[in-house]
Design an enzyme around this catalytic site. Structure first.
Site, PDB file in Angstrom:
ATOM      1  N   LEU A  72       0.810  -1.224   0.000  1.00  0.00           N
ATOM      2  CA  LEU A  72       0.000   0.000   0.000  1.00  0.00           C
ATOM      3  C   LEU A  72       0.843   1.274   0.000  1.00  0.00           C
ATOM      4  CD1 LEU A  72      -2.932  -0.982   2.388  1.00  0.00           C
ATOM      5  CD2 LEU A  72      -2.723  -1.277  -0.089  1.00  0.00           C
ATOM      6  N   LYS A  73       2.151   1.127   0.141  1.00  0.00           N
ATOM      7  CA  LYS A  73       3.080   2.258  -0.001  1.00  0.00           C
ATOM      8  C   LYS A  73       2.630   3.485   0.808  1.00  0.00           C
ATOM      9  CE  LYS A  73       4.374   0.900  -4.735  1.00  0.00           C
ATOM     10  NZ  LYS A  73       3.307  -0.087  -5.007  1.00  0.00           N
ATOM     11  N   GLY A 221       4.099 -10.831 -11.693  1.00  0.00           N
ATOM     12  CA  GLY A 221       2.652 -10.733 -11.843  1.00  0.00           C
ATOM     13  C   GLY A 221       2.104 -11.518 -13.002  1.00  0.00           C
TER      14      GLY A 221
END
Length: 245
Positions: A72-73, A221
């Site tokens: 979430l930085k 990903g």
């Protein structure tokens, strides 16, 4: 402080692979997750999925045995960032991150917020320079350093604040291991197995190259999530990494 899932309830993996989930539909995400083995990877949940599906989605992944990198930085005033990091720890995630550009006071506050969690605290990692950014992007922000030099400056600040490591490009890993030591963890996105599309990443590297460069955890990903056989793809990546070790 209430941990929702202890590490003892989850599968143990020695794989450096962290699969980056990127789904707009919760059922599609869980359908994919049910095809893979938590012994073969960890999972990364980012802003979009966490906003759509919330903490309960993270709990569902944990119940399936997966360690979670909550990507979430966080980047805010020190008190707010500290409370957010503590909330992530309460959720029982394996790793959480903040933006190093939030500064020393913010990072120190985030680290101190994890002290009450002891050995159950997640790894706390700082983001340096996003792998999509090039020198021209930094110049637009008034930063005259190269992406590599700016990332190293932010990584040095991160280590000074006592965090566990940084998110960086694989190209920076060799230098960072030399400068910051083996215990300072390096987490790298933009990893693509040979033959994969580069997507929106600008500074990419194969898993084998990343391992050789000193990367500790590599986010992969679409080469996995869009594979016709993601379980086999993961096993092949891990096998290639074991051969390269």
């Amino acid at each position: 402080m209430t941990l929702t899932a202890s590490s003892s309830s989850r599968a143990v993996t020695n794989s450096p692979v962290v699969v980056a989930l990127d789904y707009h539909n919760r059922d599609d995400a869980l359908s994919f997750v049910d095809k893979i083995d938590p012994r073969d990877c960890r999972l990364k949940v980012g802003k979009e999925m966490f906003t759509l599906f919330g903490p309960q989605f993270v709990r569902e992944l944990q119940q399936r045995g997966f360690d979670i990198f909550l990507d979430l930085k966080f980047h805010d005033i020190p008190n707010t960032a500290a409370h957010a990091v503590a909330a992530a720890a309460d959720l029982g995630v394996w790793m959480v991150n903040v933006h190093a550009s939030g500064g020393a006071r913010m990072m120190t506050a985030a680290r101190e917020a994890l002290v009450p969690f002891g050995k159950d605290a997640p790894l706390l990692i700082a983001v340096t320079v996003l792998t999509s950014m090039e020198a021209s992007d930094l110049a637009d922000l008034g930063v005259t350093l190269s992406p590599a030099d700016y990332a190293e400056r932010l990584a040095a600040l991160t280590q000074k604040c006592g965090l566990d490591g940084v998110v960086c490009s694989a190209q920076e890993a060799v230098r960072f291991k030399q400068v910051f030591g083996q215990e300072f963890k390096l987490v790298t996105p933009g990893i693509r197995p040979q033959g994969s599309d580069a997507g929106d990443q600008r500074r990419i590297m194969t898993p084998e190259q990343a391992l050789a460069a000193g990367v500790d955890y590599m986010a992969i990903g679409r080469p996995v999530t869009q594979s016709v056989d993601p379980a086999q793809t993961l096993k092949a990546i891990n096998a290639s990494l074991q051969r390269s070790a």
